[in-house]
Design a protein around this motif. Structure first.
Motif, mmCIF file in Angstrom:
data_model
loop_
_atom_site.group_PDB
_atom_site.id
_atom_site.type_symbol
_atom_site.label_atom_id
_atom_site.label_comp_id
_atom_site.label_asym_id
_atom_site.label_seq_id
_atom_site.Cartn_x
_atom_site.Cartn_y
_atom_site.Cartn_z
ATOM 1 N N PRO A 62 0.797 -1.230 0.000
ATOM 2 C CA PRO A 62 0.000 0.000 0.000
ATOM 3 C C PRO A 62 0.829 1.281 0.000
ATOM 4 O O PRO A 62 0.365 2.317 -0.442
ATOM 5 N N ASN A 66 0.833 3.316 -5.334
ATOM 6 C CA ASN A 66 0.417 4.478 -6.118
ATOM 7 C C ASN A 66 1.426 4.879 -7.191
ATOM 8 O O ASN A 66 1.094 5.635 -8.098
ATOM 9 N N ASN A 69 0.255 2.990 -10.317
ATOM 10 C CA ASN A 69 -0.968 3.450 -10.979
ATOM 11 C C ASN A 69 -0.998 4.973 -11.178
ATOM 12 O O ASN A 69 -2.045 5.545 -11.394
ATOM 13 N N PHE A 70 0.157 5.576 -11.104
ATOM 14 C CA PHE A 70 0.314 7.004 -11.443
ATOM 15 C C PHE A 70 -0.573 7.908 -10.600
ATOM 16 O O PHE A 70 -1.146 8.863 -11.098
ATOM 17 N N SER A 71 -0.722 7.575 -9.329
ATOM 18 C CA SER A 71 -1.553 8.419 -8.469
ATOM 19 C C SER A 71 -0.775 8.888 -7.246
ATOM 20 O O SER A 71 -1.340 9.105 -6.187
ATOM 21 N N PHE B 935 -6.462 16.970 -6.523
ATOM 22 C CA PHE B 935 -5.134 16.347 -6.507
ATOM 23 C C PHE B 935 -4.740 15.781 -7.864
ATOM 24 O O PHE B 935 -4.183 14.691 -7.965
ATOM 25 N N ARG B 937 -6.340 14.401 -10.045
ATOM 26 C CA ARG B 937 -6.911 13.101 -10.399
ATOM 27 C C ARG B 937 -8.145 13.328 -11.251
ATOM 28 O O ARG B 937 -9.144 13.852 -10.777
ATOM 29 N N SER B 943 -8.339 3.546 -9.428
ATOM 30 C CA SER B 943 -7.652 3.964 -8.207
ATOM 31 C C SER B 943 -6.945 5.301 -8.366
ATOM 32 O O SER B 943 -6.646 5.967 -7.384
ATOM 33 N N ALA B 944 -6.660 5.702 -9.601
ATOM 34 C CA ALA B 944 -5.962 6.971 -9.794
ATOM 35 C C ALA B 944 -6.916 8.104 -10.137
ATOM 36 O O ALA B 944 -6.488 9.227 -10.386
ATOM 37 N N ASP B 1047 -2.273 5.844 0.192
ATOM 38 C CA ASP B 1047 -1.980 7.187 -0.306
ATOM 39 C C ASP B 1047 -3.125 7.606 -1.215
ATOM 40 O O ASP B 1047 -2.942 7.917 -2.370
ATOM 41 N N ASN B 1048 -4.340 7.547 -0.696
ATOM 42 C CA ASN B 1048 -5.478 7.968 -1.528
ATOM 43 C C ASN B 1048 -6.210 9.107 -0.840
ATOM 44 O O ASN B 1048 -6.316 9.147 0.380
#
Lengths: 506, 1141
Positions: A62, A66, A69-71, B935, B937, B943-944, B1047-1048
């Motif tokens: 986790p 990211n 997935n480019f986030s 952000f 997105r 997920s991104a 990290d979301n």
């Protein structure tokens, strides 16, 4: 009380005031530039950025998922780790560059001092090379003391950073001692040839093919480095990644870890790469990352580099877990949804490595560059942007690298050939993402070719169902994804990071 | 408060039936033709006694001659008064002398209205007759004195009122109402008794002090089952904010005297234990920079410091005096900026030896469990996780009808735990030699399995009056603690127990520990088995401490004394962290490792100070002090590491593989020299003035910046003693106004910050050297400036006593480590970065008010009810930071992410929370397409991307983009006020104490909401309350949809995770029974009290975690009230006994 009563310098460290007094001290003064300042870059950040964003590797972990997935946001801990570590290298290099001349004893030979200064310039350049490729505009710092009272500095533009890197490398090329590599363990420090090799790579990024070729050929003609398994008989690609072969003849520049040392001083990559702790023998071995379908399907049949890079079920590695007769990858081995487990930089138990090793601490060097890459740079510099070439000056070096991989020679060379060769040769050595970033030109903001490649990369996994299908994961990325956000803590302390860059005063 | 304390104290004393007559101090006196006041003054000087008498009772012409060596005080007094018409009585250390007038017939004046003669007995609280009490008929001139047995008879009107007065006792009025016999008990008028306050390098009577000082006596904390004295002070002294930073036995506590003054240094007060100063900083930041306790590699921001005060046995403490304002603390100069807490331990008293046993045993319980998903809810969540992670659903969870409730991990790691304490002390004195010897044992098992604390403590306090002019004494305390520490906070036992999957069991079928299955790649987000983690990974800390002070007093003249003290504090500790080899599901360690640390520190102080006290012309009282002292501290430690153990049972470095061995050492020292002087001038007991100056020279700074001067002034005016106030005395009395100003310093910073050390560093090329520190050769003292105004008064004949202090405390040029960006200094220093320089920077201000209120609600003979209220409020504001320094970020690791949790900006409080404000969830396509992009997105169901069910944040800077700049202040971790309310009831032989403690207005950032409510990964259990997350079919919810990765943006720090930290806690209820003396007499037991107590009975709060008392991470001011899996506080039920022989 007497004055002495109040004089309490540290009892457990040296200080600037009593250092740089002997040649040994000056020479040891640069040792640390090859070690702990790089730790957080080497630990997770480098492969999270270069291999996971590049599509060579995948994970569910986790903290770094990211990247794949480019986030990634500015709050990501590995993003900060990369930034912090690279600037640690800058800060410690600056420490040597600024303090050595003012504190060094007059009796020390100039060549010794200059060599140390050259090494510091070299390391600073390499750190900035990673910084500029990851973030684009970043601040150039040559002395932290200049900014203690006013640390809100602007970033400098990419072109100035490249110029700064060239200056540093040229200084290193001029001041570092020349040497011929003989594989001895004492040759861990960089040389003038190391600087030339990096100059070649930087010129290549800048698409200055003439200078890239000049520098590459300078290195090739010097005979300082040799290709393992070709120039040095009896060795293989796999031997490059064994602790016993640290600082071998192919090593242009490498981080110098100490196996079994405290956290921060050993190579920790095995902890995340090894898919089981049977391999490491030290409790770590988390298999946090594994090869992607896109990478595994890119190998040509018979490529000898696959097994030293990726473990497949059934593979046998006699050098790992020697105490139990070697390691055979179990048939049901799976990590991160794939059976392509990482091998490169996985070196086994402490016993496999001369008794040295601990959790998060193997002794295997991390390459900053190998001679094989110099050969590929030479080929690409000869190609010089053309669609293809049959120039032996390009074919020769590429085929030398392919020869070691057990692959048939090419008869013409294209940019795609070189990109493929670089990807496979340097897989898990933290380069592919940056190669994709330069594919569309130097300092460009539009990346159509690279985006096309990435959009087609299969980043999913094979299903656990019968029949096996691909559970696909693909990402459509944009030009903005080619640069990472600044760590939020940094842009908060210094909002100027988010402003337009200002020219650097050389 | 004082009154209450003394009354309770006297109760105990009466219980113990130690007769006051037994006291004596071994008086040596040789006076020729001296006045009685002069003799009494002499006795006061050489003993702890204070006299109360009317000067007029002893004409100056009266001269007597006495010659005594080492005799009880009674012998001297009997000689003095043998021909005088006076009697005296001894109350504790106070001797009241009163003219004794036997009732003579002519005193009883016939009155025309007399209808009856009232007779009776006047007694003190111990039931002894009081001679010489004045009995007056109200509104008449009729007055008689009680006889030698305390009896009186007086003619009075049937409906009249009798007034009983006696020096040192509370006046009482009793309505006759036709009765002919009135027996009464007079209570001590405690204020008059000259409660002694320790002011540092001396003592003063409470009524004389000019500064702001709170005092706590042994009796106030005697029956609260807390192992450490800092915890005991919570809610007991105004101006102190105390939080237990962890419920783990032996862990540290944050004690903040009047707010927070330092950003990067310690905010803990200086403790002075029997004259030996000890920092309350659990991180040793100014010495070794290391806590004695290590944490496992990779655990950052976890509680790793242990309480330095856990070494002291609270049962040995006689009194605690908290010096709060700078006029009081200035005498401690450079170490006083966080306040000074003076701890005085018990000493022997002349008279019969006493043997005292004090003990309790009880059980600690978990007071709350957090409601997590059961297995069925968890299984449904795993399906969703599999879907969003793009893998097949788990077949083992497919049929929810087959699933039970699952494993309740909280109940596996939490337990009922024993707590017990026993202490035996012997004290007494003879021929000028006093002794107090005690031994104690405390055991506190932790409510988390695998944790526990044990302490063995020994103390020997001796005093010897060797010659009339020479006295010496020794304080010697040895303590040993043994602690088993489990991993706390992030990735700790509690954290992992909450997060662990309910489909796992703690043990496999074969009895081995289980873990997330290695076979499933998704289980990489699963956590380690917390039961195994707690029981198998051992972290053991042994600490030994020797605290000692040797003193002698040389009396040159009656007024001039030289005191010399040689004090020391020696600490030795061993810490072993052993990680065994294990296979717990996917968590495998084939190579056991041991990290052993051995640490020691020595501290020595040598003090010499002269005290001169003289009364000029009967009205001008001068006390002057001048002193010099030298301090030195040394520390060192070594660390050894090996791995590759063949056994997990015997844990010694010898058994590890030699090739894996590493070792390390640290050492250092510091020194300080100080001169100080103080003058206290008192005129006529009405006006008083104190001036203090201290000069410190410290090795902390470069030679040209080593010296600091710290002046202070204070004045008081006893308003109620002015003639013009006489009319209101019946309503308000003892009115005193105090004003104080002072400057104190702070040097609690690491050593050698003025230079640049080059740290040796292991590399593959051999030893390397890393620049460790950006030097600041201009570093100088921090100054804290404090203004204090105080008001003391009592109302309604001392039924209400109040003290109110307001203050303003400003730290200027505070010592502060500049938070330079990483592009200047890089990473942590252990990872090759450079420490930013310490600077003198900016200004922080604390303004506040402390109120102490004591009321005597019921004061009858059988039933008494006293209330004590403590109220503390402060407002903390950063007034100035360095140029260019806009904000200071406080980071915490949660999961595997660094979370920027707090910031400190000019105009705000230190360490305020900051983050985003939630607007709601994205529930419609319309909202998605019209809202500012978050952000970077893009809208997308992956997920991104940003998608339906995600959190929508407010665009607070109105730039149509949601990014880091939209973060705002979300509240302060500082309470608006804290309060303690103690009610003490006495019903005959029973007493009941109810202690409430509360905190109002603080905010809490619950990072567990991220982890336990974030819905961000498989193999992790979540709050039951988030089971109703957003789905297209469940759109009416404010719980966001599950999302990949920690990290979301859904789980960025926002007001979603901010909670009210207000609470009111029933901190302690204590019911005691003093077994009547008549029952004990035959058994030769002097006194017996049996009590039962409940600690932390209930907390009224809206907080969703275990406990709203979070405290600070390792005492850090900028990481306060952040819940990251804190070790919860236990509820403790004990039964105890106090026996005196």
């Amino acid at each position: 009380c007497k004055k002495d009563f109040f004089n309490r310098p540290p009892a457990d460290t040296l200080t600037l005031d009593n250092f740089y007094q002997t040649t040994d001290q000056v020479q040891a003064g640069t040792n640390a530039l090859y070690n702990s300042p790089w730790f957080d870059w080497n630990n997770k950040a480098s492969w999270s950025i270069a291999e996971m964003m590049g599509g060579n590797a995948r994970t569910y972990s986790p903290d770094v998922i990211n990247f794949s997935n480019f986030s990634v946001t500015g709050d990501n801990i590995q993003l900060s780790a990369a930034w912090n570590a690279l600037y640690s290298v800058v800060a410690q290099s600056n420490g040597v560059i600024n303090n050595l001349p003012t504190h060094v004893a007059k009796t020390i030979p100039a060549a010794v001092v200059n060599n140390a200064l050259g090494e510091a310039h070299f390391m600073r350049a390499v750190a900035y090379f990673y910084l500029v490729r990851t973030w684009g505009n970043v601040p150039i710092i040559t002395n932290s003391l200049d900014y203690v009272n006013n640390y809100q500095v602007n970033t400098n533009p990419v072109t100035d950073i490249y110029k700064f890197i060239l200056n540093d490398l040229q200084f290193a090329e001029a001041n570092c001692t020349a040497m011929i590599r003989n594989g001895s363990k004492t040759q861990g420090h960089v040389s003038s040839g190391s600087a030339s090799a990096f100059l070649a790579k930087v010129y290549l990024y800048m698409r200055d093919y003439a200078n890239a070729r000049t520098e590459a050929e300078k290195v090739i003609n010097s005979g300082e480095f040799k290709l393992y398994g070709v120039d040095i008989a009896g060795k293989t690609y796999a031997d490059l990644f064994k602790t016993a072969n640290n600082n071998n003849e192919e090593s242009v520049a490498a981080l110098q870890w100490q196996g079994g040392s405290a956290y921060g001083h050993g190579n920790s990559q095995q902890a995340f790469f090894a898919f089981t702790s049977q391999i490491t023998g030290t409790g770590d071995g988390y298999g946090s990352v594994a090869g992607s379908i896109d990478l595994t399907s890119s190998y040509e049949a018979g490529d000898l580099r696959r097994k030293p890079t990726l473990m497949y079920p059934g593979d046998v590695y006699p050098e790992i877990d020697q105490a139990h007769g070697g390691f055979t990858v179990p048939s049901n081995a799976i990590s991160q949804g794939t059976s392509a487990l990482l091998k490169k930089y996985v070196v086994g138990t402490p016993a496999d490595n001369g008794g040295l090793g601990a959790a998060f601490s193997t002794g295997v060097n991390t390459y900053l560059m190998r001679y094989a890459e110099v050969l590929l740079i030479e080929a690409e510099a000869v190609l010089a942007g053309k669609a293809s070439t049959t120039d032996p000056a390009a074919l020769g070096p590429v085929n030398k690298v392919r020869q070691r991989a057990g692959l048939s020679p090419l008869t013409t060379v294209t940019q795609d050939n070189i990109m493929h060769e670089r990807r496979i040769e340097l897989a898990m050595e933290c380069d592919y993402w940056f190669d994709l970033g330069r594919l569309d030109g130097f300092n460009v903001t539009s990346h159509p070719k690279a985006i096309a490649i990435i959009d087609n990369q299969e980043r999913g996994i094979y299903s656990t169902t019968t029949p096996v299908v691909v559970w696909s994961q693909k990402y459509n990325i944009s030009d903005a994804n080619f640069l990472l956000p600044y760590p939020t803590t940094e842009s908060t302390l210094n909002p100027k990071l988010l402003q337009a860059p200002v020219p650097y005063h050389f | 408060l004082i009154a209450m304390k003394l009354i309770v104290l006297l109760m105990i004393v009466s219980l113990s039936r130690v007769s006051a007559e037994g006291f004596g101090q071994g008086i040596t006196i040789h006076e020729k033709s001296a006045s009685i006041p002069a003799i009494l003054h002499n006795i006061e000087k050489q003993s702890k006694y204070n006299f109360f008498y009317e000067k007029a009772d002893f004409p100056t012409s009266l001269k007597i001659t006495v010659h005594f060596d080492h005799v009880p005080v009674e012998t001297v007094l009997d000689e003095c008064f043998k021909n005088q018409p006076v009697t005296y009585r001894i109350f504790q250390q106070t001797i009241v002398i009163k003219k004794s007038v036997a009732p003579k017939p002519e005193d009883i004046v016939s009155s025309p209205d007399t209808t009856i003669t009232v007779v009776g007995l006047v007694q003190d609280e111990k039931g002894r007759g009081l001679p010489g009490v004045s009995v007056t008929v109200k509104n008449s001139k009729y007055s008689v004195n009680t006889d030698i047995n305390g009896r009186y008879h007086i003619p009075a009107p049937t409906n009249g009122i009798l007034i009983f007065t006696f020096v040192g006792m509370q006046k009482q009025e009793v309505a006759i109402a036709g009765k002919t016999t009135i027996n009464i008990t007079l209570n001590l008028a405690t204020e008059e008794l000259g409660d002694v306050v320790v002011i540092g390098y001396g003592t003063q009577k409470r009524r004389d002090i000019n500064g702001a000082i709170s005092s706590v006596k042994a009796i106030d904390i005697a029956t609260i089952p807390q192992p450490s004295v800092d915890q005991l002070l919570q809610g007991k002294a105004a101006g102190l904010s105390i939080t237990q930073n962890s419920g783990a036995p032996g862990s540290n506590t944050s004690v903040r005297v009047r707010g927070v003054t330092s950003l990067s240094g310690t905010n803990e007060p200086l403790y002075v234990i029997d004259g030996v100063p000890i920092s309350g900083d659990a991180n040793n930041s100014s010495t070794s920079g290391r806590s004695p306790l290590q944490t496992a590699a990779g655990y950052t921001y976890t509680q790793s410091s242990v309480s330095p005060l856990a070494m002291i046995n609270p049962n040995d403490i006689e009194s605690i005096d908290v010096l709060k304002d700078a006029s009081a603390t200035a005498i401690y100069g450079n170490r006083a900026s966080n306040g000074v807490i003076i701890i005085t331990t018990k000493r022997g008293k002349n008279g019969n030896a006493k043997i005292n046993y004090n003990g309790y045993a009880g059980q600690q319980q978990v007071s709350k469990y957090i409601h997590m998903m059961d297995l069925k809810q968890y299984a449904r969540l795993q399906d969703v996780m599999s879907d969003i992670f793009g893998v097949g659903r788990r077949p083992d969870l497919a049929d929810s009808s087959l699933l039970g409730a699952g494993t309740d991990w909280q109940r596996l790691v939490l337990r009922k735990a024993l707590q017990q304490s026993h202490q035996l002390s012997v004290s007494g004195g003879k021929d000028g030699m006093n002794y107090y010897v005690s031994g104690g044992m405390l055991q506190q098992d932790g409510i988390v399995i695998g944790s526990g604390f044990k302490r063995y403590s020994f103390r020997s306090n001796l005093d010897a009056q060797v010659k009339e002019w020479f006295k010496l004494g020794l304080t010697l305390a040895g303590n040993r603690t043994a602690e088993d520490v489990v991993q706390g906070d992030n990735n700790g036992i509690i954290y992992n127990a909450l997060l662990q999957a309910p489909d796992l069991t703690a043990y496999n079928a074969d009895g081995s520990y289980s873990g997330p299955p290695a076979s499933d790649p998704l289980s990489v987000t699963g956590v380690i088995n917390p039961v195994a983690q707690a029981k198998q990974i051992t972290n053991h800390l042994n600490r030994s401490n020797l605290n000692t002070n040797l003193y002698n007093d040389i009396r040159f003249t009656r007024d001039l004394t030289l005191r010399s003290e040689l004090g020391g504090d020696f600490n030795f500790s061993d810490n072993n962290l052993f990680t065994p080899s294990y296979t717990w599901g996917r968590f495998v360690n084939t190579n056991a490792s041991l990290n052993e640390r051995s640490q020691q520190s020595t501290y020595g102080i040598w003090k010499e100070y002269l005290t001169y006290q003289h009364t000029f012309a009967g009205k001008h009282i001068l006390t002057a002090l001048a002193g010099h002292e030298v301090q030195q501290a040394n520390w060192r430690g070594t660390q050894g590491f090996r791995q590759g153990f063949y056994s997990n049972t015997v844990q010694s470095l010898n058994l590890g593989q030699a090739t894996t061995a590493t070792n390390d050492e640290y050492k250092g020292s510091q020194s300080q020299e100080s001169f100080y002087a103080r003058v206290i001038y008192n005129y006529s007991n009405r006006y008083s003035f104190t001036a203090t100056i201290r000069k410190d020279k410290s090795s902390k700074f470069a030679p040209e910046h080593q010296i600091g001067y710290f002046p202070a002034f204070a004045a008081s005016w006893k308003l109620s003693d002015e003639a013009f106030m006489q009319n209101i005395k019946t309503v308000a009395d003892n009115i005193k106004i105090r004003l104080g100003y002072g400057q104190v310093g702070n040097q609690e910073i690491p050593n050698y910050l003025y230079g640049s050390p080059l740290n040796a560093s292991v590399t593959g090329l051999g030893t390397g050297f890393l620049l460790n520190q950006i030097a600041n050769p201009n570093l100088k003292w921090q100054t804290s400036i404090q203004y204090n105004a105080g008001l003391d008064f009592s109302l309604f004949n001392r039924r209400v006593d109040a003290t109110v202090d307001v203050y303003k405390k400003t730290s200027r040029n505070f010592l502060f480590q500049l938070p330079l960006p990483a592009y200047l200094v890089g990473d942590f220093t252990y990872l090759g970065g450079i420490n930013p320089p310490y600077v003198n920077l900016g200004r922080v201000e604390n303004q506040g008010i402390d109120i102490t209120l004591n009321t005597h609600n019921i004061v009858s003979e059988k039933v008494k009810w006293n209330t004590s209220i403590i109220f503390s409020h402060y407002n903390n504001t950063v007034k100035e930071l360095g140029t260019g320094l806009d904000e200071l970020i406080g980071k915490v690791t949660n999961g595997f992410l660094d979370v920027a949790a707090t910031r400190t900006v000019v105009g705000g409080p230190i360490g305020e929370f900051y983050g985003y404000r939630v607007k709601g969830l994205f529930k419609t396509d319309d909202q998605l397409s019209n809202a500012p992009q978050q952000f970077n997105r893009p809208v997308g169901n992956n997920s991104a991307g940003t998608w339906l069910g995600d959190v929508q944040y407010q665009d607070l800077d109105n730039n149509k983009v949601i990014d880091a700049k939209d973060r705002v202040a979300l509240g302060s971790p500082n309470p608006k006020f804290t309060y303690g309310i103690t009610n003490n009831f006495t019903f005959g032989d029973f007493d009941l104490s109810i202690f409430l403690y509360g905190s109002y207005g603080a905010k809490i950032l619950n990072l567990l909401d991220r982890t336990l409510g974030g819905l961000a990964g498989p193999y992790q259990n979540q709050y039951a309350s988030v089971a109703g997350y957003w789905t297209p079919t469940n759109p009416n919810t404010d719980i966001p949809a599950p999302k990949v990765g920690t990290d979301n943006p859904n789980i960025f720090v926002s007001d979603r995770f901010i909670h009210s930290g207000s609470y009111l806690r029933i901190q302690n209820i204590n019911l005691g029974w003093n077994v009547p003396a008549r029952w004990l007499h035959r058994a030769k037991i002097g006194g017996l009290k049996i009590y039962s107590s409940v600690q932390n009975l209930h907390t009224f709060t809206s907080y969703n975690g275990y406990d709203p008392e979070i405290g600070a991470s390792n005492q850090s001011a900028i990481l306060t009230n952040i819940d990251n899996g804190r070790y919860p506080l236990a509820r403790t039920i004990t039964v105890g006994m106090n026996v005196q022989l």
